[in-house]
Design a protein around this motif. Structure first.
Motif, PDB file in Angstrom:
ATOM      1  N   SER A 374      24.732  20.982 -15.194  1.00  0.00           N
ATOM      2  CA  SER A 374      25.763  20.645 -16.176  1.00  0.00           C
ATOM      3  C   SER A 374      27.107  20.466 -15.486  1.00  0.00           C
ATOM      4  O   SER A 374      27.637  21.405 -14.879  1.00  0.00           O
ATOM      5  CB  SER A 374      25.855  21.746 -17.236  1.00  0.00           C
ATOM      6  OG  SER A 374      27.111  21.687 -17.892  1.00  0.00           O
ATOM      7  N   ALA A 375      27.631  19.252 -15.588  1.00  0.00           N
ATOM      8  CA  ALA A 375      28.922  18.961 -14.961  1.00  0.00           C
ATOM      9  C   ALA A 375      30.014  19.838 -15.567  1.00  0.00           C
ATOM     10  O   ALA A 375      30.917  20.310 -14.886  1.00  0.00           O
ATOM     11  CB  ALA A 375      29.263  17.488 -15.138  1.00  0.00           C
ATOM     12  N   ARG A 376      29.888  20.076 -16.864  1.00  0.00           N
ATOM     13  CA  ARG A 376      30.897  20.871 -17.546  1.00  0.00           C
ATOM     14  C   ARG A 376      30.884  22.324 -17.051  1.00  0.00           C
ATOM     15  O   ARG A 376      31.918  22.902 -16.714  1.00  0.00           O
ATOM     16  CB  ARG A 376      30.657  20.837 -19.061  1.00  0.00           C
ATOM     17  CG  ARG A 376      31.756  21.518 -19.849  1.00  0.00           C
ATOM     18  CD  ARG A 376      31.685  21.165 -21.328  1.00  0.00           C
ATOM     19  NE  ARG A 376      31.289  22.318 -22.141  1.00  0.00           N
ATOM     20  CZ  ARG A 376      32.102  23.319 -22.440  1.00  0.00           C
ATOM     21  NH1 ARG A 376      33.337  23.347 -21.993  1.00  0.00           N
ATOM     22  NH2 ARG A 376      31.681  24.322 -23.177  1.00  0.00           N
ATOM     23  N   VAL A 460      13.038  36.230 -11.945  1.00  0.00           N
ATOM     24  CA  VAL A 460      13.503  35.548 -10.744  1.00  0.00           C
ATOM     25  C   VAL A 460      13.010  34.103 -10.778  1.00  0.00           C
ATOM     26  O   VAL A 460      11.838  33.841 -10.999  1.00  0.00           O
ATOM     27  CB  VAL A 460      12.974  36.261  -9.475  1.00  0.00           C
ATOM     28  CG1 VAL A 460      13.105  35.370  -8.252  1.00  0.00           C
ATOM     29  CG2 VAL A 460      13.706  37.579  -9.260  1.00  0.00           C
ATOM     30  N   ASN A 461      13.932  33.167 -10.575  1.00  0.00           N
ATOM     31  CA  ASN A 461      13.574  31.748 -10.546  1.00  0.00           C
ATOM     32  C   ASN A 461      14.152  31.156  -9.264  1.00  0.00           C
ATOM     33  O   ASN A 461      15.322  30.833  -9.246  1.00  0.00           O
ATOM     34  CB  ASN A 461      14.144  31.047 -11.788  1.00  0.00           C
ATOM     35  CG  ASN A 461      13.816  29.565 -11.834  1.00  0.00           C
ATOM     36  OD1 ASN A 461      12.966  29.102 -11.080  1.00  0.00           O
ATOM     37  ND2 ASN A 461      14.506  28.824 -12.678  1.00  0.00           N
ATOM     38  N   SER A 462      13.430  31.076  -8.195  1.00  0.00           N
ATOM     39  CA  SER A 462      11.995  31.241  -8.104  1.00  0.00           C
ATOM     40  C   SER A 462      11.636  31.669  -6.684  1.00  0.00           C
ATOM     41  O   SER A 462      12.501  31.730  -5.817  1.00  0.00           O
ATOM     42  CB  SER A 462      11.304  29.900  -8.397  1.00  0.00           C
ATOM     43  OG  SER A 462      11.808  28.926  -7.471  1.00  0.00           O
ATOM     44  N   PHE A 527       4.056  30.503 -13.600  1.00  0.00           N
ATOM     45  CA  PHE A 527       3.931  29.382 -12.672  1.00  0.00           C
ATOM     46  C   PHE A 527       4.743  28.194 -13.152  1.00  0.00           C
ATOM     47  O   PHE A 527       4.809  27.911 -14.350  1.00  0.00           O
ATOM     48  CB  PHE A 527       2.459  28.969 -12.501  1.00  0.00           C
ATOM     49  CG  PHE A 527       1.695  29.947 -11.659  1.00  0.00           C
ATOM     50  CD1 PHE A 527       1.988  30.081 -10.311  1.00  0.00           C
ATOM     51  CD2 PHE A 527       0.709  30.750 -12.214  1.00  0.00           C
ATOM     52  CE1 PHE A 527       1.312  30.992  -9.524  1.00  0.00           C
ATOM     53  CE2 PHE A 527       0.026  31.667 -11.434  1.00  0.00           C
ATOM     54  CZ  PHE A 527       0.327  31.792 -10.086  1.00  0.00           C
ATOM     55  N   ASP A 528       5.335  27.518 -12.196  1.00  0.00           N
ATOM     56  CA  ASP A 528       6.036  26.272 -12.479  1.00  0.00           C
ATOM     57  C   ASP A 528       5.383  25.181 -11.652  1.00  0.00           C
ATOM     58  O   ASP A 528       5.645  25.049 -10.458  1.00  0.00           O
ATOM     59  CB  ASP A 528       7.523  26.392 -12.131  1.00  0.00           C
ATOM     60  CG  ASP A 528       8.291  25.130 -12.524  1.00  0.00           C
ATOM     61  OD1 ASP A 528       7.683  24.040 -12.524  1.00  0.00           O
ATOM     62  OD2 ASP A 528       9.498  25.239 -12.803  1.00  0.00           O
ATOM     63  N   PRO A 529       4.495  24.392 -12.282  1.00  0.00           N
ATOM     64  CA  PRO A 529       3.766  23.365 -11.525  1.00  0.00           C
ATOM     65  C   PRO A 529       4.572  22.075 -11.326  1.00  0.00           C
ATOM     66  O   PRO A 529       3.973  21.030 -11.092  1.00  0.00           O
ATOM     67  CB  PRO A 529       2.515  23.125 -12.373  1.00  0.00           C
ATOM     68  CG  PRO A 529       2.549  24.119 -13.494  1.00  0.00           C
ATOM     69  CD  PRO A 529       3.978  24.516 -13.651  1.00  0.00           C
ATOM     70  N   SER A 569      14.028  19.128 -18.736  1.00  0.00           N
ATOM     71  CA  SER A 569      14.967  17.995 -18.671  1.00  0.00           C
ATOM     72  C   SER A 569      14.801  17.153 -17.404  1.00  0.00           C
ATOM     73  O   SER A 569      15.275  16.005 -17.358  1.00  0.00           O
ATOM     74  CB  SER A 569      16.406  18.493 -18.774  1.00  0.00           C
ATOM     75  OG  SER A 569      16.611  19.188 -19.976  1.00  0.00           O
ATOM     76  N   ASN A 570      14.117  17.720 -16.394  1.00  0.00           N
ATOM     77  CA  ASN A 570      13.856  16.933 -15.183  1.00  0.00           C
ATOM     78  C   ASN A 570      13.102  15.641 -15.518  1.00  0.00           C
ATOM     79  O   ASN A 570      13.292  14.601 -14.894  1.00  0.00           O
ATOM     80  CB  ASN A 570      12.946  17.678 -14.190  1.00  0.00           C
ATOM     81  CG  ASN A 570      13.443  19.062 -13.815  1.00  0.00           C
ATOM     82  OD1 ASN A 570      14.553  19.434 -14.153  1.00  0.00           O
ATOM     83  ND2 ASN A 570      12.613  19.812 -13.107  1.00  0.00           N
ATOM     84  N   LEU A 571      12.201  15.769 -16.503  1.00  0.00           N
ATOM     85  CA  LEU A 571      11.265  14.700 -16.842  1.00  0.00           C
ATOM     86  C   LEU A 571      11.970  13.376 -17.106  1.00  0.00           C
ATOM     87  O   LEU A 571      11.474  12.308 -16.754  1.00  0.00           O
ATOM     88  CB  LEU A 571      10.493  15.120 -18.109  1.00  0.00           C
ATOM     89  CG  LEU A 571       9.433  14.162 -18.618  1.00  0.00           C
ATOM     90  CD1 LEU A 571       8.155  14.330 -17.812  1.00  0.00           C
ATOM     91  CD2 LEU A 571       9.151  14.397 -20.106  1.00  0.00           C
TER      92      LEU A 571
HETATM   93  N1  THG Z   1      11.996  24.580 -12.385  1.00  0.00           N
HETATM   94  C1  THG Z   1      12.572  25.796 -12.257  1.00  0.00           C
HETATM   95  N2  THG Z   1      13.897  25.959 -12.317  1.00  0.00           N
HETATM   96  C2  THG Z   1      14.710  24.903 -12.506  1.00  0.00           C
HETATM   97  C3  THG Z   1      14.172  23.619 -12.656  1.00  0.00           C
HETATM   98  C4  THG Z   1      12.762  23.492 -12.588  1.00  0.00           C
HETATM   99  N3  THG Z   1      16.047  25.066 -12.578  1.00  0.00           N
HETATM  100  C5  THG Z   1      16.932  23.969 -12.641  1.00  0.00           C
HETATM  101  C6  THG Z   1      16.309  22.786 -13.357  1.00  0.00           C
HETATM  102  N4  THG Z   1      15.001  22.553 -12.862  1.00  0.00           N
HETATM  103  C7  THG Z   1      16.230  23.045 -14.850  1.00  0.00           C
HETATM  104  N5  THG Z   1      17.528  22.932 -15.440  1.00  0.00           N
HETATM  105  C8  THG Z   1      18.098  21.714 -15.762  1.00  0.00           C
HETATM  106  C9  THG Z   1      19.369  21.726 -16.285  1.00  0.00           C
HETATM  107  C10 THG Z   1      19.966  20.517 -16.664  1.00  0.00           C
HETATM  108  C11 THG Z   1      19.285  19.332 -16.509  1.00  0.00           C
HETATM  109  C12 THG Z   1      18.020  19.329 -15.975  1.00  0.00           C
HETATM  110  C13 THG Z   1      17.411  20.534 -15.603  1.00  0.00           C
HETATM  111  C14 THG Z   1      19.888  18.053 -16.913  1.00  0.00           C
HETATM  112  N6  THG Z   1      21.177  17.966 -16.996  1.00  0.00           N
HETATM  113  C15 THG Z   1      21.809  16.801 -17.463  1.00  0.00           C
HETATM  114  C16 THG Z   1      21.728  15.670 -16.391  1.00  0.00           C
HETATM  115  O1  THG Z   1      21.709  16.021 -15.207  1.00  0.00           O
HETATM  116  O2  THG Z   1      21.633  14.575 -16.777  1.00  0.00           O
HETATM  117  C17 THG Z   1      23.143  17.222 -17.811  1.00  0.00           C
HETATM  118  C18 THG Z   1      24.320  16.448 -17.436  1.00  0.00           C
HETATM  119  C19 THG Z   1      25.565  17.165 -17.734  1.00  0.00           C
HETATM  120  O3  THG Z   1      25.696  17.774 -18.811  1.00  0.00           O
HETATM  121  O4  THG Z   1      26.407  17.210 -16.852  1.00  0.00           O
HETATM  122  O5  THG Z   1      19.198  17.116 -17.156  1.00  0.00           O
HETATM  123  O6  THG Z   1      12.198  22.395 -12.710  1.00  0.00           O
HETATM  124  N7  THG Z   1      11.766  26.856 -12.073  1.00  0.00           N
END
Ligand code: THG
Length: 630
Positions: A374-376, A460-462, A527-529, A569-571
């Motif tokens: 999060s940029a904010r 704990v992550n991770s 688990f985080d696959p 949100s990675n997706l």
């Molecule tokens: N697995 C595990 N931990 C993790 C991840 C994971 N931690 C970090 C991340 N991946 C999960 N958290 C986010 C938080 C925000 C976004 C994606 C994953 C995201 N943010 C917007 C963007 O980048 O477009 C927000 C932009 C903004 O507000 O500035 O998508 O996979 N174990």
């Protein structure tokens, strides 16, 4: 904390046998008995400390050195009144508490002698009536709190730290064992983080010495809200300390047996270990003294026994050998509480417990408190605007986050310091701190710094096997010693798993190491696959959604009790800027992943749409992408 007893095997066996056979009786208050001696300043000093440069009156633990006969006599009086276990006169025997008297250098001697005197009394009592007696080395809370600021104007300030406490507790515990203590008793816990430091130190001591003695843990609920001073409910307290595998869990001191009952009842239902209660003799009177009569107190404690709530009972402030005699008689007719079988389940805590019960389909972990996500939030942290940063966490909780993920991994930031500052400030916000924390960092030092700030049971992550099995085992053992659950990334020496086969293979290998070698409870493994971005335009990425979902299914089938999480949100990174599409992608993905067994996810808690509410055309399009259909 099982295995390898140090106690002569027969002592340990005798203790367990006695606990199975009857309700064990602990002693009463050392302080109350010392008060009756009416010692003056000279009485505390004795010959040896005649010229000490500070007042010593009130330093009860010092009497182990200056009035040993009196201390031994008090122990003996409790044993002869019916106590099976007495506590050493070492409640304040840490360098931290002894600093009040400038007596840090006497800590070893005070604890050693404290244990030795109690053992002498035990031997005398055993000679008298042939019944086995035990000595619990008393470890008090110190006069400092690791998770509360003593300064109302500076909520992030701490007068002590996890490391300082662990060092002090470790020294005390070592000296108590040197002096012959049969058990250790971490007691009158008003701040669970202090107790976690004690547990950590004791475990380290056991490892160093290759020994193990039973550890009793006793908290205190000092006000009518039913919470510890540091704000935890009894269930949250238990979840925070269960990793110690204590001999007993329970409560002492505080407002007397009547007020303690409901909390002991709760622990009694939750804890798969012995339950111990040793309340004060009632509520304090107008002089702040406790004066419930032996008969009145025995009636209340006797009822705990009759109701099957307890395995060990005794008394705290205001209780005398007469109280203990009456209590011993009152509980004698009753069978000890039967330790319940508790179903394995991920049990976390902040100020309140969080349990991932089978009726919870999915746990929302709030993603917004992440400087890279999060940029904010990044701006707020780099500008030091922690008040607004805390509001981000609060929003996540208000929007349904049941856990909050905190990540301070930013190149230009002192990540450790930011993590510690944020967590310490967060601890002072009950509406946020009620939920468990997920400490997110790719740097172990940041994770460890975070673990030292949380009184609850966090995550704990991770950790992963990217640096090989040895580092993985080492980190896993530490996670356990700090009492956290763990996210394990599907990442090994070759890199991050991107195919179904690699995901399942790595998670299986990690599971076997954690469960079989480290002794990690499988229900504490998440688990985080790896959720990767799809629709990036790169051909190989098209199958990432399906690979994740199918891996979830296999892992849930093959690795019992383990959970599955991922950064949802990675997706949708390729749809950045189009929040509507991202939300739809997440809804579709979660719909399929959850039905495959994903039960936790790092999400934007305020932006989760239900699958059924996605506009059908958009939903179909997302489905094509997530499931790689077109
Ligand atoms: N697995 C595990 N931990 C993790 C991840 C994971 N931690 C970090 C991340 N991946 C999960 N958290 C986010 C938080 C925000 C976004 C994606 C994953 C995201 N943010 C917007 C963007 O980048 O477009 C927000 C932009 C903004 O507000 O500035 O998508 O996979 N174990």
């Amino acid at each position: 904390m099982a295995n390898a007893p140090t106690l002569p095997a027969d002592t340990l066996e005798a203790l367990h046998q006695a606990a199975r056979a009857r309700i064990l009786v602990l002693d009463g208050a050392m302080g109350t008995m010392i008060q009756q001696l009416k010692l003056d300043e000279a009485g505390y000093r004795g010959e040896r400390f005649r010229a000490w440069n500070r007042d010593l009156k009130g330093n009860n633990d010092l009497l182990n050195l200056t009035a040993p006969d009196a201390v031994r006599d008090i122990h003996l009086a409790y044993f002869l009144a019916g106590a099976d276990i007495v506590e050493t006169n070492t409640f304040s025997g840490t360098t931290i508490a002894m600093a009040d008297y400038g007596m840090e250098s006497l800590v070893h001697e005070i604890n050693f002698e404290g244990a030795r005197l109690a053992k002498e009394a035990a031997r005398l009592a055993e000679q008298k009536d042939g019944r086995r007696r035990f000595v619990a080395g008393a470890i008090g809370p110190t006069n400092r709190t690791a998770s509360i600021s003593p300064d109302v104007n500076d909520p992030g300030f701490r007068a002590t730290s996890f490391d300082e406490l662990a060092t002090a507790y470790g020294e005390q515990a070592a000296s108590l064992l040197d002096g012959g203590a049969d058990l250790l008793l971490i007691e009158t816990i008003f701040d669970t983080l202090n107790a976690k430091a004690a547990v950590f130190a004791i475990e380290r001591l056991f490892q160093e010495r290759g020994i193990r003695v039973p550890v009793m843990i006793s908290g205190t609920i000092t006000d009518l809200s039913g919470r510890t001073l540091s704000g935890q409910t009894p269930a949250a307290f238990w979840n925070s300390l269960r990793h110690a595998q204590p001999f007993s869990i329970g409560l002492n001191c505080a407002l007397g047996a009547k007020e303690m009952r409901a909390h002991i009842d709760e622990l009694s239902r939750l804890a798969d270990t012995l339950v111990c209660a040793y309340p004060n003799a009632g509520l304090p009177n107008e002089f702040g003294l406790y004066d419930e009569s032996p008969a009145a107190m025995a009636k209340l404690v006797g009822e705990f026994a009759a109701s099957g709530l307890v395995n060990i009972v005794g008394g705290c402030c205001g209780t005398t050998p007469d109280h203990i005699r009456a209590i011993a008689e009152a509980v004698a007719p009753h069978a000890p509480r039967v330790v319940p079988d508790i179903e394995p389940m991920l049990r976390l805590s902040g100020l309140e417990p969080f349990e991932l019960t089978p009726i919870i389909p999915f746990v929302n972990v709030g993603e917004r408190t992440n400087v890279t996500g999060s940029a904010r939030f990044r701006k707020l942290i780099t500008n030091g605007d922690y008040t607004a940063a805390l509001a981000v966490a609060r929003d996540q909780v208000e929007n349904g986050a049941q856990v909050i993920d905190i990540n301070m991994d930013e190149g230009l930031l002192d990540s450790e310091k930011a993590m510690v500052t944020f967590l310490n400030l967060l601890a002072a916000e009950p509406d946020i701190a009620r939920v468990p924390v997920m400490v997110d960092s790719s740097k172990w030092s940041v994770i460890e710094a975070g673990l030292k700030c949380i009184q609850g049971k966090g995550i704990v992550n991770s950790i992963s096997m990217k640096e090989g099995e040895e580092a993985f085992r080492h980190h896993a053992r530490l996670v356990r010693a700090y009492g956290a659950a763990v996210v394990v990334m599907a990442f090994d020496e070759q890199g991050q798993a991107d195919t179904y086969e690699r995901k399942v293979e790595i998670c299986s290998r990690a599971y076997r190491i954690l469960v079989d070698e480290v002794g990690f409870p499988p229900e504490d493994i998440i688990f985080d696959p790896n959720i990767f971005a799809v629709a990036t335009g790169i051909e190989e990425h098209a199958g990432y959604g399906v690979a994740f979902i199918e891996a979830v299914r296999a892992i849930r089938q093959q690795l019992p009790h383990a959970h599955i999480s991922g950064g949802v949100s990675n997706l949708s990174f390729s749809f950045r800027g189009n929040e509507q599409v991202r939300e739809a992608m997440h809804a579709v993905f979660l719909y399929h992943a959850i039905s495959a067994g994903m039960d936790m996810g790092i999400v934007n808690a305020g932006q989760l749409a239900p699958y059924s509410e996605i506009e059908p055309e958009l939903r179909d399009a997302c489905e094509d992408v997530v499931l790689n259909r077109r």
